[in-house]
Design a protein around this motif. Structure first.
Motif, mmCIF file in Angstrom:
data_model
loop_
_atom_site.group_PDB
_atom_site.id
_atom_site.type_symbol
_atom_site.label_atom_id
_atom_site.label_comp_id
_atom_site.label_asym_id
_atom_site.label_seq_id
_atom_site.Cartn_x
_atom_site.Cartn_y
_atom_site.Cartn_z
ATOM 1 N N SER A 429 44.430 15.495 26.523
ATOM 2 C CA SER A 429 45.245 16.643 26.911
ATOM 3 C C SER A 429 44.759 17.907 26.214
ATOM 4 C CB SER A 429 46.714 16.390 26.553
ATOM 5 O OG SER A 429 46.834 16.190 25.156
ATOM 6 N N LEU A 430 45.171 19.032 26.770
ATOM 7 C CA LEU A 430 44.785 20.315 26.203
ATOM 8 C C LEU A 430 45.495 20.569 24.882
ATOM 9 C CD1 LEU A 430 44.851 22.578 29.377
ATOM 10 C CD2 LEU A 430 42.820 21.753 28.180
ATOM 11 N N ASN A 431 44.928 21.467 24.109
ATOM 12 C CA ASN A 431 45.598 21.947 22.905
ATOM 13 C C ASN A 431 46.912 22.614 23.292
ATOM 14 O OD1 ASN A 431 46.014 24.533 21.074
ATOM 15 N ND2 ASN A 431 45.064 22.968 19.806
ATOM 16 N N SER A 432 47.923 22.416 22.455
ATOM 17 C CA SER A 432 49.251 22.945 22.790
ATOM 18 C C SER A 432 49.232 24.460 22.949
ATOM 19 C CB SER A 432 50.258 22.535 21.717
ATOM 20 O OG SER A 432 49.865 23.031 20.446
ATOM 21 N N ALA A 433 48.486 25.159 22.116
ATOM 22 C CA ALA A 433 48.408 26.614 22.241
ATOM 23 C C ALA A 433 47.695 27.020 23.529
ATOM 24 C CB ALA A 433 47.698 27.205 21.023
ATOM 25 N N MET A 434 46.642 26.291 23.888
ATOM 26 C CA MET A 434 45.931 26.599 25.127
ATOM 27 C C MET A 434 46.812 26.338 26.340
ATOM 28 S SD MET A 434 43.186 27.740 26.468
ATOM 29 C CE MET A 434 42.085 27.713 25.063
ATOM 30 N N ALA A 435 47.519 25.208 26.343
ATOM 31 C CA ALA A 435 48.411 24.903 27.461
ATOM 32 C C ALA A 435 49.526 25.944 27.570
ATOM 33 C CB ALA A 435 48.996 23.506 27.279
#
Length: 467
Positions: A429-435
Motif C-alpha cells: 500500500s501507499l504511504n499514508s501521507a501520499m495517500a
C-alpha cells in the motif's frame, strides 16, 4: 712634661679619629639599609619553571612632605572656591558616567528594541532542550519551540505570541518583523550555543519560544481559499508523515485538521519542519476523543475512510463501475488494518488482524473471533469517483496502528465510503501521507466543481425568474 703632654694629646686625637670613623661607618650602613628597603625592584627573577611570572611593585603612597604641601595649598584656597571646584569635578564625573551608560545602552538596541546578552551557564538556553524534546513539558507549560526565520515569520503573521527569541547576530534579528517582538525577551547568544541546542544540522541562528497557539484566536491567511473538507488523522505515529499530511491539507485548502489521541504531538520539531508552516495556515485540533471529533465537524457531514485493502483484488481495477454495487464487507479484516474491538475508553489495543488476502486459517480464526459482533458495513469506492458532494471529512490511519473501529462506525453512520487508490500488483500500500495527499486533492477538485455547478444553476434559475 711637655713631651708627655704632647703624647697624651696625640693619643686622644687618634682615639677620637677612630671613634668618628666607626660612627660614620655605622651611620652610612644604616642609611644604606634604609635605602635598600625603599628601592623599587624593576624585575624579580624566578627559577626556570616560573620565569614568566613578574611581580609588579605596589603603588607607593606619596611622601609625608607632599601631603603637608597639599594641605597647605588647600588651606590657602577659600572655602567657596573649593566647593565650586568640587562641584565641577562631580559634574564632570557624572557626565562621563552618563556618556558611558548611554554608549552601552545604545549598543544593546536594535530598531528601538533592547536585547540582552546571555552569560555563560545561562539557564534560559536549557529551556530550549526541554521545550524541544519533552511533549509533557510543552503541554504543561503551554509553550512551543520554533526554529528558523520562515517558521517564526509565519507564526508572527498568524498572530502567535512570542515569549523569548534567541539570535546569534543582529542581522539575523533584523530579518524578522521586529515590530511584532515588542513583548518578547530578546537574548543575544553565541552561534556555538545555538548550534549546541539546535535540533537541525545547519541552524539559521535564530530560535524562538512561543505560547501554544489557540486555533480559535489565530489569523489564518488561507481561509478565503478553503473548501468544506476536513482531515482526520487517526493513529499517525510518524512525525514525518504527520508533518507531510498537514502540509498537504494546507495546500489542498482544507477547513481544518483533527488529530486523535493516538497521534504524535503536532508541535514536535520534526513535525514542524515537515509541515513547512502549515500549522499557521489552517486550524489544527490535537488530542481529541472521537466524541470531540464529532463536535468539531459540521452536522451535515459525510465521513469517508482511506482503505488500502480494497485494491488487493486486481479485477476491481478493470471493473471500476461495479465496485460500489456488490462489495459488502462482513468482517473487520476487509478494512485493512482495523482494530478488533471498539475503543470506548480511548485506549489503543494492539490486537490487529491482517488484510483480506490472508490464508484460510486466519480467516476462520477471525470469523470465530467476531462471531456475534455487529460490524459496520461500508461500501467501497475508487478515489476518482464522486464522493465529495457535501461537507466532507476524510479519515487516514497510520501505517502501523491503522484505522480505529470508531472511524469505520462514523463512516457507516454518515453514509460514507471506503476510498482506495488502485496500484499495480505485487506492491504494498501507499504511504499514508501520499495517500492522504491524493485523496485530499481529489476531494478539493470535486468540491470546487460542485461549487461551480451550483453557482451556474443558481445563475440560470435567477435568469429564468427575471426573464
Amino acid at each position: 712634661m711637655a713631651a708627655y703632654t704632647r703624647s697624651v694629646i696625640c693619643l686622644v686625637s687618634m682615639e677620637r679619629r677612630v671613634f668618628l670613623t666607626r660612627g660614620s661607618g655605622i651611620v652610612v650602613e644604616a642609611k644604606r639599609y634604609v635605602r635598600g628597603l625603599r628601592r623599587k625592584p624593576v624585575k624579580v627573577l624566578f627559577p626556570d619553571n616560573e620565569a614568566d611570572k613578574v611581580i609588579k611593585p605596589r603603588p607607593q603612597s606619596p611622601p609625608a612632605g607632599q601631603n603637608v604641601k597639599r594641605r597647605e595649598k588647600e588651606a590657602k584656597i577659600p572655602a567657596p572656591a573649593r566647593r565650586l571646584e568640587e562641584r565641577d569635578f562631580v559634574r564632570a564625573t557624572s557626565n562621563v558616567q552618563s556618556d558611558v551608560k548611554h554608549v552601552s545602552v545604545a549598543k544593546d538596541h536594535v530598531d528601538g528594541l533592547r536585547f540582552e546578552r546571555a552569560f555563560p551557564g545561562d539557564k534560559r538556553l536549557a529551556r530550549l532542550a526541554s521545550v524541544a524534546r519533552s511533549r509533557t513539558f510543552r503541554e504543561h507549560q503551554g509553550k512551543i519551540l520554533l526554529e528558523g526565520r520562515r517558521l517564526i515569520c509565519d507564526a508572527l503573521d498568524a498572530g502567535a505570541n512570542p515569549q523569548m527569541v534567541f539570535f546569534s547576530t543582529v542581522d539575523r534579528l533584523r530579518e524578522l518583523p521586529v515590530a511584532k517582538l515588542k513583548r518578547a525577551t530578546l537574548v543575544k547568544v553565541k552561534f556555538e550555543d545555538i548550534k549546541l541546542w539546535s535540533d537541525v544540522v545547519a541552524p539559521q541562528g535564530v530560535i524562538a519560544i512561543f505560547s501554544r497557539p489557540d486555533p480559535s484566536r489565530m489569523n489564518f491567511a488561507n481561509r478565503g481559499h478553503s473548501v468544506p473538507l476536513s482531515l482526520i488523522c487517526d493513529n499517525i505515529r510518524d512525525p514525518g508523515n504527520l508533518g507531510t499530511m498537514l502540509r498537504c491539507a494546507a495546500a489542498a485548502g482544507c477547513h481544518d485538521v483533527l488529530l486523535t489521541k493516538g497521534c504524535v504531538d503536532a508541535w514536535e520539531p520534526k513535525v514542524l519542519r515537515a509541515a513547512m508552516g502549515a500549522h499557521f495556515r489552517l486550524p489544527i485540533h490535537p488530542s481529541l476523543d472521537w466524541d470531540d471529533i464529532e463536535n468539531h465537524l459540521p452536522k451535515p457531514v459525510t465521513i469517508h475512510v482511506a482503505d488500502s485493502s480494497c485494491g488487493t483484488d486486481t479485477s476491481r481495477e478493470t471493473n471500476d463501475s461495479k465496485v460500489n454495487e456488490s462489495h459488502k464487507p462482513a468482517k473487520a479484516g476487509d478494512y485493512g488494518w482495523v482494530s478488533t474491538r471498539p475503543n470506548h475508553k480511548n485506549m489503543r489495543y494492539e490486537e490487529y488482524i491482517s488484510d483480506s488476502d490472508s490464508d484460510s486459517d486466519s480467516d476462520s480464526d477471525s470469523d470465530s473471533e467476531f462471531e456475534g459482533l455487529s460490524l459496520p458495513r461500508v461500501d467501497a469506492k475508487l478515489y476518482h469517483e464522486s464522493w465529495a458532494q457535501s461537507p466532507t471529512a476524510l479519515v487516514v490511519g497510520g501505517e502501523t496502528q491503522g484505522l480505529s473501529l470508531e472511524a469505520v462506525e462514523l463512516a457507516e453512520k454518515t453514509a460514507g465510503h471506503r476510498l482506495f487508490i488502485p496500484i499495480v500488483p505485487n506492491m504494498d500500500s501507499l504511504n499514508s501521507a501520499m495517500a492522504a495527499s491524493i485523496l485530499l486533492f481529489e476531494g478539493r477538485k470535486q468540491l470546487l466543481k460542485l461549487q461551480q455547478t451550483s453557482g451556474r444553476e443558481w445563475e440560470t434559475k435567477a435568469k429564468q425568474q427575471f426573464s
